[in-house]
Design a protein around this motif. Sequence first.
Motif, short mmCIF file in Angstrom:
data_model
loop_
_atom_site.label_atom_id
_atom_site.label_comp_id
_atom_site.label_asym_id
_atom_site.label_seq_id
_atom_site.Cartn_x
_atom_site.Cartn_y
_atom_site.Cartn_z
N ALA A 1 -4.10 -5.97 -4.87
CA ALA A 1 -3.15 -7.07 -5.04
C ALA A 1 -3.90 -8.40 -5.13
O ALA A 1 -4.80 -8.68 -4.33
CB ALA A 1 -2.16 -7.10 -3.88
N TYR B 1 2.58 -6.21 -6.52
CA TYR B 1 3.41 -5.06 -6.13
C TYR B 1 4.20 -4.51 -7.32
O TYR B 1 4.77 -5.26 -8.11
CB TYR B 1 4.35 -5.47 -5.00
N GLY C 1 -0.10 -3.62 -1.44
CA GLY C 1 -1.05 -4.09 -2.44
C GLY C 1 -2.16 -3.12 -2.75
O GLY C 1 -3.21 -3.51 -3.28
N ASN C 2 -1.95 -1.82 -2.45
CA ASN C 2 -2.98 -0.81 -2.67
C ASN C 2 -2.60 0.14 -3.79
O ASN C 2 -1.42 0.35 -4.08
CB ASN C 2 -3.20 0.02 -1.39
N ILE C 3 -3.62 0.73 -4.40
CA ILE C 3 -3.43 1.91 -5.24
C ILE C 3 -4.18 3.05 -4.56
O ILE C 3 -5.20 2.83 -3.91
CB ILE C 3 -3.96 1.70 -6.67
N SER D 1 -7.46 -1.74 -2.12
CA SER D 1 -6.65 -2.95 -2.18
C SER D 1 -6.90 -3.69 -3.49
O SER D 1 -8.04 -4.05 -3.80
CB SER D 1 -6.97 -3.87 -1.00
N VAL E 1 0.88 -0.01 -7.77
CA VAL E 1 0.50 -0.87 -6.64
C VAL E 1 1.64 -0.84 -5.61
O VAL E 1 2.78 -1.17 -5.93
CB VAL E 1 0.24 -2.31 -7.10
N THR F 1 -10.64 -5.28 -10.21
CA THR F 1 -10.22 -3.93 -9.80
C THR F 1 -11.21 -2.89 -10.29
O THR F 1 -11.58 -1.95 -9.55
CB THR F 1 -8.80 -3.63 -10.35
#
Length: 268
Positions: A120, A56, A107-109, A118, A103, A127
């Motif tokens: 995190a 986060y 836990g997402n961008i 997701s 983030v 990623t």
Amino acid sequence: MPKFISRIIAFFSILYFTGSCISNSSLVYLQNLENNKELTDDQLITYETPEYKLQYNDIVSIDIKTTVDFINAAFQIERPNQMNGGMAIQGGGDVYYMTGYTVDKEGNIELPLLGKISVAGTSLDETKNKIQESLKKLVNEDIFVRVKLGGIRYSIFGEVNRPGKFTILQDRITIFEALSNAGDFTTFAKRNEVIILRQYPNGTKIHRVNLLDRSIIQTPYYFIQTNDQIYAEPLKQREFARTENASQNILLVSSVLTTLLLIFNFLK
């Protein structure tokens, strides 16, 4: 009686200067300390570099290139001047705050066209793979994806010459490099018990590291991580050396000596 007073003066002088002195061994970094395996000069010292997991409030920089114009246009963001790629920015300024992807608490961008992904607890490579898989659902063309942390942000405070919050535009940085940005420790910093507050996906841990010990290079704390907070406690000698305390001590000694002289003169 004069000899007695002289001894009192000598006693207080020795007590004061002894209490305010700091040994050279308390200031020199990267020593071969006793009871540790000796690490000689020119010896190749391996170090531990654990793979960083996103969490986060992290900021990631994402570059995406394809042969599809609308994909490139969606991810076209003005980037910071690459000439400043290794600089240290003090005061909490963050060049990636407006251009990177943060983030969130879940836990997402959130990315253009792709929506929320997701990330995190995943590494940068993981990623990258997630983004590539999502893009393949939109296009069948060749895709280039690069994912990097948007700099390393850390805070350093306590017995340092220039405390503050810094952002380093590099992939990794040692604790000594982080310290040099803050102007090094003051003379009165407790170098053998430096505190690192390190964030993990599930919370924060407190670690104590000894920067006088050469074996620090072989620990997970030789390289700092983004969001680390570094604190240097003061040595006890600092209280003796503080200007206001020194003045108080001198006044106390003067008062004692004056009282002794008055008693001596009265007894004569």
